[in-house]
Design a protein around this motif. Structure first.
Motif, PDB file in Angstrom:
ATOM      1  N   SER A  52      32.720  49.325  41.181  1.00 64.86           N
ATOM      2  CA  SER A  52      32.722  50.779  41.340  1.00 64.86           C
ATOM      3  C   SER A  52      33.756  51.201  42.378  1.00 64.86           C
ATOM      4  CB  SER A  52      31.340  51.267  41.783  1.00 64.86           C
ATOM      5  OG  SER A  52      30.354  50.907  40.857  1.00 64.86           O
ATOM      6  N   ASP A  53      34.260  52.409  42.214  1.00 66.98           N
ATOM      7  CA  ASP A  53      35.179  52.975  43.197  1.00 66.98           C
ATOM      8  C   ASP A  53      34.437  53.318  44.480  1.00 66.98           C
ATOM      9  OD1 ASP A  53      37.309  52.836  41.424  1.00 66.98           O
ATOM     10  OD2 ASP A  53      36.965  54.867  40.651  1.00 66.98           O
ATOM     11  N   GLY A  54      35.147  53.276  45.583  1.00 69.25           N
ATOM     12  CA  GLY A  54      34.604  53.747  46.848  1.00 69.25           C
ATOM     13  C   GLY A  54      33.786  52.728  47.612  1.00 69.25           C
ATOM     14  N   VAL A  55      33.863  51.460  47.244  1.00 68.59           N
ATOM     15  CA  VAL A  55      33.138  50.422  47.974  1.00 68.59           C
ATOM     16  C   VAL A  55      34.061  49.918  49.086  1.00 68.59           C
ATOM     17  CG1 VAL A  55      32.038  48.155  47.835  1.00 68.59           C
ATOM     18  CG2 VAL A  55      31.797  49.787  45.943  1.00 68.59           C
ATOM     19  N   ASP A  57      35.452  47.842  52.524  1.00 64.25           N
ATOM     20  CA  ASP A  57      35.676  46.411  52.759  1.00 64.25           C
ATOM     21  C   ASP A  57      34.440  45.693  53.295  1.00 64.25           C
ATOM     22  OD1 ASP A  57      38.279  46.672  51.879  1.00 64.25           O
ATOM     23  OD2 ASP A  57      39.140  46.804  53.899  1.00 64.25           O
ATOM     24  N   GLU A  58      33.725  46.329  54.223  1.00 63.89           N
ATOM     25  CA  GLU A  58      32.550  45.675  54.808  1.00 63.89           C
ATOM     26  C   GLU A  58      31.453  45.473  53.766  1.00 63.89           C
ATOM     27  OE1 GLU A  58      29.756  45.949  58.802  1.00 63.89           O
ATOM     28  OE2 GLU A  58      30.929  47.707  58.216  1.00 63.89           O
ATOM     29  N   VAL A  59      31.224  46.485  52.930  1.00 61.26           N
ATOM     30  CA  VAL A  59      30.232  46.351  51.850  1.00 61.26           C
ATOM     31  C   VAL A  59      30.721  45.317  50.842  1.00 61.26           C
ATOM     32  CG1 VAL A  59      29.152  47.539  49.896  1.00 61.26           C
ATOM     33  CG2 VAL A  59      29.267  48.660  52.129  1.00 61.26           C
ATOM     34  N   ARG A  60      31.990  45.357  50.502  1.00 57.44           N
ATOM     35  CA  ARG A  60      32.555  44.407  49.531  1.00 57.44           C
ATOM     36  C   ARG A  60      32.389  42.971  50.023  1.00 57.44           C
ATOM     37  NH1 ARG A  60      35.073  45.194  45.314  1.00 57.44           N
ATOM     38  NH2 ARG A  60      35.541  47.379  45.787  1.00 57.44           N
ATOM     39  N   GLU A  61      32.718  42.732  51.283  1.00 56.17           N
ATOM     40  CA  GLU A  61      32.592  41.385  51.850  1.00 56.17           C
ATOM     41  C   GLU A  61      31.128  40.935  51.843  1.00 56.17           C
ATOM     42  OE1 GLU A  61      33.045  39.486  56.258  1.00 56.17           O
ATOM     43  OE2 GLU A  61      34.699  40.750  55.576  1.00 56.17           O
ATOM     44  N   THR A  62      30.230  41.819  52.228  1.00 55.47           N
ATOM     45  CA  THR A  62      28.798  41.503  52.261  1.00 55.47           C
ATOM     46  C   THR A  62      28.283  41.164  50.875  1.00 55.47           C
ATOM     47  OG1 THR A  62      28.416  42.889  54.200  1.00 55.47           O
ATOM     48  CG2 THR A  62      26.505  42.440  52.785  1.00 55.47           C
ATOM     49  N   LEU A  63      28.591  42.009  49.901  1.00 52.32           N
ATOM     50  CA  LEU A  63      28.047  41.787  48.550  1.00 52.32           C
ATOM     51  C   LEU A  63      28.691  40.599  47.861  1.00 52.32           C
ATOM     52  CD1 LEU A  63      27.489  45.427  47.256  1.00 52.32           C
ATOM     53  CD2 LEU A  63      25.843  43.827  48.278  1.00 52.32           C
ATOM     54  N   LEU A 167      26.637  53.909  50.631  1.00 51.77           N
ATOM     55  CA  LEU A 167      27.567  54.257  49.549  1.00 51.77           C
ATOM     56  C   LEU A 167      27.425  55.722  49.141  1.00 51.77           C
ATOM     57  CD1 LEU A 167      27.302  51.013  47.395  1.00 51.77           C
ATOM     58  CD2 LEU A 167      29.244  51.719  48.830  1.00 51.77           C
ATOM     59  N   ALA A 168      26.204  56.232  49.096  1.00 51.28           N
ATOM     60  CA  ALA A 168      25.986  57.636  48.725  1.00 51.28           C
ATOM     61  C   ALA A 168      26.648  58.563  49.741  1.00 51.28           C
ATOM     62  CB  ALA A 168      24.489  57.942  48.622  1.00 51.28           C
ATOM     63  N   ARG A 169      26.527  58.229  51.002  1.00 46.79           N
ATOM     64  CA  ARG A 169      27.125  59.053  52.044  1.00 46.79           C
ATOM     65  C   ARG A 169      28.651  58.942  52.008  1.00 46.79           C
ATOM     66  NH1 ARG A 169      24.422  60.960  55.880  1.00 46.79           N
ATOM     67  NH2 ARG A 169      22.210  60.843  56.082  1.00 46.79           N
ATOM     68  N   ALA A 170      29.164  57.724  51.802  1.00 55.82           N
ATOM     69  CA  ALA A 170      30.618  57.517  51.794  1.00 55.82           C
ATOM     70  C   ALA A 170      31.284  58.207  50.607  1.00 55.82           C
ATOM     71  CB  ALA A 170      30.935  56.020  51.775  1.00 55.82           C
TER      72      ALA A 170
END
Length: 188
Positions: A52-55, A57-63, A167-170
């Motif tokens: 998905s768009d808008g993820v 780097d920190e979330v991407r690395e974690t997931l 993600l909702a807030r971002a």
């Protein structure tokens, strides 16, 4: 490294059975296969979040790390007696969860799944994670399952909830709050 698949179909499962990592065969609808199959489904839904768009780097690395953990967990569930998810993995999830949660405002209402595509996909992953947890619990009632498997999934569902909020807030969509006052009280 195990065997590499040079041919995708083997026809060995045409009778409704499948091979576990230890070489034994079980029914494709066994509790063990359901548990690691749902962990695989969870991994795929996390892939949807990452696509998905808008993820960030920190979330991407974690997931991405979570996807590797889930592959390990699937292996652990597929090979009875194997230990691939450890207390340190659960502790890492807790630290990351706290880091994502600390800057968020406290919850005063329930949140509905939504808040943009990435957040919605993350909510979907959370619900699949809860199902995987239930299936691991069911398996643990009849066969040996290490407690780390259940604990990892329990903590991961919490992390996915918090990441869906992030993600909702971002995304600018914001969190979708449940409007419990929307129902009128029945007239007497």
């Amino acid at each position: 490294m195990g065997n590499r698949l040079s041919k995708i179909y083997t026809r060995t499962g045409d009778d409704g059975s499948t091979g576990l990592g230890d070489g034994s065969r079980v029914a494709k609808d066994s509790l063990r296969v359901s548990a690691y199959g749902t962990v695989d489904e969870l991994n795929s839904t996390i892939g949807m979040v990452l696509a998905s768009d808008g993820v960030g780097d920190e979330v991407r690395e974690t997931l991405t790390q979570v996807q590797h953990d889930l592959f390990d967990l699937g292996g652990e569930l597929c090979i009875p007696g194997m230990a691939m998810v450890h207390d340190a993995d659960i502790e890492r999830l807790e630290q990351v969860l706290d880091g994502f949660n600390d800057p968020l405002p406290p919850l005063k209402d329930f949140i509905l799944p939504g808040g943009g595509m990435a957040a919605s996909c993350c909510h979907l992953a959370r619900t699949v994670c809860r199902r995987a947890e239930r299936e691991v619990i069911a398996l643990g009632r009849v066969e040996e399952v290490r407690p780390q498997a259940q604990r990892y999934l329990n903590r991961l569902s919490d992390l996915l909830f918090v990441i869906s909020r992030v993600l909702a807030r971002a995304s600018g969509h914001g969190e979708v709050l449940w409007q419990h006052e929307r129902r009128r009280k029945p007239q007497a």
